[in-house]
Design a protein around this motif. Sequence first.
Motif, PDB file in Angstrom:
ATOM      1  N   ILE A  75       0.826  -1.207   0.000  1.00 39.63           N
ATOM      2  CA  ILE A  75       0.000   0.000   0.000  1.00 39.63           C
ATOM      3  C   ILE A  75       0.861   1.258   0.000  1.00 39.63           C
ATOM      4  CG2 ILE A  75      -0.371   0.542   2.463  1.00 39.63           C
ATOM      5  CD1 ILE A  75      -3.121   0.128  -0.173  1.00 39.63           C
ATOM      6  N   VAL A  76       2.001   1.236   0.672  1.00 38.75           N
ATOM      7  CA  VAL A  76       2.879   2.410   0.693  1.00 38.75           C
ATOM      8  C   VAL A  76       3.492   2.651  -0.686  1.00 38.75           C
ATOM      9  CG1 VAL A  76       5.038   3.318   1.623  1.00 38.75           C
ATOM     10  CG2 VAL A  76       3.344   2.308   3.156  1.00 38.75           C
ATOM     11  N   LEU A  77       3.973   1.595  -1.336  1.00 36.94           N
ATOM     12  CA  LEU A  77       4.496   1.747  -2.695  1.00 36.94           C
ATOM     13  C   LEU A  77       3.390   2.187  -3.655  1.00 36.94           C
ATOM     14  CD1 LEU A  77       6.843  -1.380  -2.929  1.00 36.94           C
ATOM     15  CD2 LEU A  77       7.488   1.017  -2.558  1.00 36.94           C
ATOM     16  N   ASN A  78       2.191   1.692  -3.404  1.00 39.30           N
ATOM     17  CA  ASN A  78       1.026   2.114  -4.187  1.00 39.30           C
ATOM     18  C   ASN A  78       0.834   3.625  -4.113  1.00 39.30           C
ATOM     19  OD1 ASN A  78      -1.874   2.993  -3.182  1.00 39.30           O
ATOM     20  ND2 ASN A  78      -2.260   1.583  -4.855  1.00 39.30           N
ATOM     21  N   TRP A  79       0.906   4.186  -2.912  1.00 41.15           N
ATOM     22  CA  TRP A  79       0.721   5.629  -2.742  1.00 41.15           C
ATOM     23  C   TRP A  79       1.823   6.413  -3.445  1.00 41.15           C
ATOM     24  CZ3 TRP A  79      -0.154   5.263   3.262  1.00 41.15           C
ATOM     25  CH2 TRP A  79      -1.442   4.775   3.498  1.00 41.15           C
ATOM     26  N   ALA A  85       2.178   9.765 -10.265  1.00 34.60           N
ATOM     27  CA  ALA A  85       1.429   9.807 -11.523  1.00 34.60           C
ATOM     28  C   ALA A  85       0.636  11.101 -11.650  1.00 34.60           C
ATOM     29  CB  ALA A  85       0.489   8.602 -11.608  1.00 34.60           C
ATOM     30  N   TYR A  86       0.203  11.688 -10.531  1.00 33.79           N
ATOM     31  CA  TYR A  86      -0.553  12.938 -10.587  1.00 33.79           C
ATOM     32  C   TYR A  86       0.252  14.045 -11.268  1.00 33.79           C
ATOM     33  CZ  TYR A  86      -3.800  11.047  -7.055  1.00 33.79           C
ATOM     34  OH  TYR A  86      -4.717  10.303  -6.371  1.00 33.79           O
ATOM     35  N   VAL A  93      -7.075  11.663 -15.077  1.00 33.77           N
ATOM     36  CA  VAL A  93      -6.571  10.574 -15.920  1.00 33.77           C
ATOM     37  C   VAL A  93      -5.841   9.534 -15.081  1.00 33.77           C
ATOM     38  CG1 VAL A  93      -4.902   9.997 -17.724  1.00 33.77           C
ATOM     39  CG2 VAL A  93      -6.468  11.919 -18.036  1.00 33.77           C
ATOM     40  N   ALA A  94      -4.963   9.973 -14.177  1.00 33.36           N
ATOM     41  CA  ALA A  94      -4.227   9.027 -13.329  1.00 33.36           C
ATOM     42  C   ALA A  94      -5.186   8.189 -12.497  1.00 33.36           C
ATOM     43  CB  ALA A  94      -3.257   9.780 -12.428  1.00 33.36           C
ATOM     44  N   GLY A 152       3.416   8.330 -16.451  1.00 35.39           N
ATOM     45  CA  GLY A 152       2.356   8.505 -15.462  1.00 35.39           C
ATOM     46  C   GLY A 152       1.321   7.406 -15.536  1.00 35.39           C
ATOM     47  N   VAL A 153       0.937   7.013 -16.749  1.00 38.67           N
ATOM     48  CA  VAL A 153      -0.035   5.927 -16.920  1.00 38.67           C
ATOM     49  C   VAL A 153       0.527   4.612 -16.386  1.00 38.67           C
ATOM     50  CG1 VAL A 153      -1.214   4.502 -18.644  1.00 38.67           C
ATOM     51  CG2 VAL A 153      -1.233   6.994 -18.863  1.00 38.67           C
TER      52      VAL A 153
END
Length: 288
Positions: A75-79, A85-86, A93-94, A152-153
Amino acid sequence: MSPTTRGVLEMGSAMSLLGSIGYFVLLSGLAPLDVVFWRCGFGLLTLALICTALGLWRRPSVPELGLAVLGGVAIVLNWVLLFGAYNRASVAVATAVYNLQPFLLMGLGVVFFGERLSAARLAWVALAFAGVLLIVQARPSAGYVGGSFTLGVLMALAAAALWAVAAVVAKRLSGMPAPLIALIQVGVGVLMLAPFARFEALPQTTLGWMPLVVLGVVHTGLMYALMYAGVQRLPTALQGGLSFLYPVVAIGVDRLALGHALAPLQWLGAAAILLGAGGLVRASRRGP
């Protein structure tokens, strides 16, 4: 109130809160890694208060702790990836690309929990997926695109995969209170990111700290307690349907708070996502 109804309310509330997160990330003005570190720090304090107030403290078993830590890393790497990406694509879009995660989540549900996917569920998911594609195709009208759009995508896609892993881990931890799971995971985040946090770049005013506090208290402490409680009560297909609320709210916040005009295709995509999410919820309640 039935467990399913309660889970729908919890998950739906969490996804609605999550839709505003991009605004506060950009408002903070900090690098993604620093934002995540402070989010974990304030989230840790908030979740500790929640666990204390509700009497949820207990010693997890070694397997439970191992799973919670694994989910925390994911979850931390996800954030970090999503917040990065923002800055390379618009928040809208992100977020839309990130919400390909229900497909990954349902696939993991089939593999790990033996859940069945009916033709009706797949049809509703296909409609929602078409909505996501419409939103991504409208990227020139998203209001801003900085850095590398393709990168970013890809970062948003990687974040989606990590979110699905964290959700499966949370489902495996059905015997642990949801706030306690989230507390362990943000604690992992603090330990992971502390060596890399830039303490010399701290906000200098109370107003500067505000986005970080909101991210920690509301978007982490409250939101993850609600989300994990919903995850534990709902089948993964129904979780996937409710998670489509997130991009719709994010697109609205992007327009109202950040002033990024939506293209007609984005509105059409948002409508498809909502319709697909609603249909998936109804199909899931009827069973396989």
